[in-house]
Design an enzyme around this catalytic site. Structure first.
Site, PDB file in Angstrom:
ATOM      1  N   ARG A 260      11.145  70.333 -89.060  1.00 45.83           N
ATOM      2  CA  ARG A 260      11.885  71.390 -89.746  1.00 45.83           C
ATOM      3  C   ARG A 260      12.581  72.284 -88.722  1.00 45.83           C
ATOM      4  NH1 ARG A 260       7.562  73.059 -94.558  1.00 45.83           N
ATOM      5  NH2 ARG A 260       7.278  70.910 -95.307  1.00 45.83           N
ATOM      6  N   ARG A 275       4.013  77.966 -86.840  1.00 42.98           N
ATOM      7  CA  ARG A 275       5.343  77.605 -87.338  1.00 42.98           C
ATOM      8  C   ARG A 275       6.080  76.821 -86.246  1.00 42.98           C
ATOM      9  NH1 ARG A 275       8.020  79.950 -91.672  1.00 42.98           N
ATOM     10  NH2 ARG A 275       6.542  81.669 -91.667  1.00 42.98           N
ATOM     11  N   GLU A 347      -0.959  80.558 -95.409  1.00 43.18           N
ATOM     12  CA  GLU A 347      -0.760  79.314 -96.149  1.00 43.18           C
ATOM     13  C   GLU A 347      -1.116  78.086 -95.320  1.00 43.18           C
ATOM     14  OE1 GLU A 347       2.807  76.360 -97.416  1.00 43.18           O
ATOM     15  OE2 GLU A 347       3.336  78.458 -97.058  1.00 43.18           O
ATOM     16  N   SER A 350       0.697  73.935-100.072  1.00 46.45           N
ATOM     17  CA  SER A 350       1.372  74.303-101.316  1.00 46.45           C
ATOM     18  C   SER A 350       1.272  73.115-102.256  1.00 46.45           C
ATOM     19  CB  SER A 350       2.843  74.654-101.076  1.00 46.45           C
ATOM     20  OG  SER A 350       2.977  75.921-100.481  1.00 46.45           O
ATOM     21  N   ARG A 389      -2.148  73.507 -88.857  1.00 43.17           N
ATOM     22  CA  ARG A 389      -2.705  74.778 -89.332  1.00 43.17           C
ATOM     23  C   ARG A 389      -4.210  74.667 -89.566  1.00 43.17           C
ATOM     24  NH1 ARG A 389       1.745  78.076 -92.955  1.00 43.17           N
ATOM     25  NH2 ARG A 389       3.442  77.907 -91.428  1.00 43.17           N
TER      26      ARG A 389
END
Length: 423
Positions: A260, A275, A347, A350, A389
């Protein structure tokens, strides 16, 4: 994309849904205007075709002079129809372009609000550990143990890339294998190893294109993109297919690296591995019937939760508000893991029900003995989990005063019996 019939017949409902997402009515108004133009063109083309058909019936009964005049008129009709059909094709392209820009309609159970402040906590599982020392951040732990090298990552690929060394590399691999084993052996998912590159039409299918093009890494001079999540290839496995109801639900899991560009996230989480431009993830995808999809969302979410429970990591489940909801999702649960150094939940997964939004873009339907014809399936996806994560959550939650990190018991067999990293 959402159903054209819904936009046409319940435009106020669609506008309200966009408003709840923090968007204006302009997309819907423009679509309705173009759709009206489309109807007029179709009517005009139909009228001209009818005229051509009726006039052709009398051709053989006409005298030569009348035939010549009729031939001129028939040619004019033919050219006018062609012009109108070209205009109709352009309008159709614009309609599709607008439809691809309209997000999904939030489910009625989704909390209404403009941003994450309106998210609703559904449940909290486990309690944050009480440390008898000041807990370090995962990057401090990683650098101290020599298992996270941010300098070499930046030297090789630039910012937001990290080299995992020794214990961290082994822990990452252990987590991937552990997650896949749980999901395939206990939760009934079929493991897939898909391509890590996808064509543009595949990304359109799941909703990343055209809206989020700036978040993707594209291969130069090729119609190929690095995948941002395994949801993209897994959900598209049944693109342009008609499935049978008895074969549903279909449940896939896959490990892939994800890529990403993180456009728009400048300055956010620049330290550590929270991130990154490249990260590992184990993805869960379900394809099912509309009447079972919300039951499937609860199941998929619990499947992702199980990983956190087995690892002994405290977390909470949050329903995202309309303003925080992803583009393709009708409803989303976020799993947020406790990060001691930040004293907050962040987070880690999701889990979303996209209803028939992606299926319409992909052309994925199913047949049933209960009805004639075919209908669109519902698609769901979730992280089970984001591996990097999870790794940082273990480093922080299992850190010891002496600087070492205890390995959760369920992972030790995957690490050759190693019980801790460090001293």
């Amino acid at each position: 994309m959402i159903d054209r019939k819904l936009i046409r017949e319940k435009s106020n409902l669609v506008k309200k849904a966009l408003e709840d997402r923090g968007l204006g009515p302009e997309l819907v108004d423009k679509w309705l205007e173009l759709d009206n133009d489309r109807k007029k063109l179709i009517a005009k083309i139909g009228s001209l075709r009818h005229e051509r058909k009726e006039k052709s019936k009398s051709y053989k009964n006409l005298d030569p002079e009348s035939r010549e005049k009729l031939a001129v008129r028939m040619q004019a009709i033919k050219e006018e129809i062609k012009t109108l059909e070209n205009s109709l094709a352009e309008i159709e392209k614009e309609l599709v372009k607008l439809e691809l820009s309209i997000p999904n309609i939030p489910h009625s159970s989704v909390p209404i609000g403009p941003d994450e402040r309106y998210n609703r906590v559904e449940r909290v599982v486990g309690s944050p550990k009480e440390f008898n020392f000041t807990p370090l951040s995962h990057w401090e732990i990683g650098e101290s143990l020599g298992i996270l090298d941010f300098t070499k990552g930046a030297k090789i690929a630039g910012s937001r890339f990290t080299v995992l060394v020794d214990g961290a590399a082994k822990l990452e691999r252990a987590l991937i294998n552990f997650m896949l084993d749980v999901h395939t052996r206990e939760h009934g998912y079929k493991e897939v190893l898909p391509p890590f590159l996808a064509k543009s039409e595949i990304l359109v299918g799941t909703g990343q294109l055209p809206k989020f093009k700036e978040d993707l890494f594209k291969v130069e001079n090729r119609d190929l993109y690095l995948i941002p999540t395994a949801e993209v290839p897994l959900t598209n496995l049944h693109r342009d297919e008609i499935l049978q109801e008895e074969d549903l639900p279909i449940k896939y899991t896959a490990y892939t690296p994800c890529f990403r560009a993180e456009a728009g996230s400048y300055g956010k989480d620049v330290r550590g591995i929270l991130r990154q431009h490249q990260f590992d993830k184990v993805e869960l995808v379900q394809i099912t019937t509309p009447d079972k999809s919300y039951e499937a969302l609860e199941e998929l979410t619990k499947d992702a939760e199980k990983i956190l429970q087995l690892l002994g990591l405290p977390y909470r489940v949050v329903s995202l508000s309309t303003g925080d909801l992803g583009f393709s999702a009708a409803k989303t649960y976020d799993l947020e893991v406790w990060i001691p150094s930040q004293s907050k939940y962040r987070e880690i997964s999701s889990c979303s029900n996209c209803e028939d939004f992606q299926a319409r873009r992909m052309g994925t339907k199913y047949r049933s003995k209960r009805f004639k014809g075919s209908r669109f399936v519902h698609t769901l996806n979730g992280s089970g989990l984001a591996v990097g994560r999870t790794l940082l959550a273990i480093l922080e939650n299992y850190q010891q005063r002496d600087g070492s990190v205890v390995i959760p018991e369920v992972l030790r067999s995957y690490m050759g019996g190693v019980k801790k990293i460090g001293a």
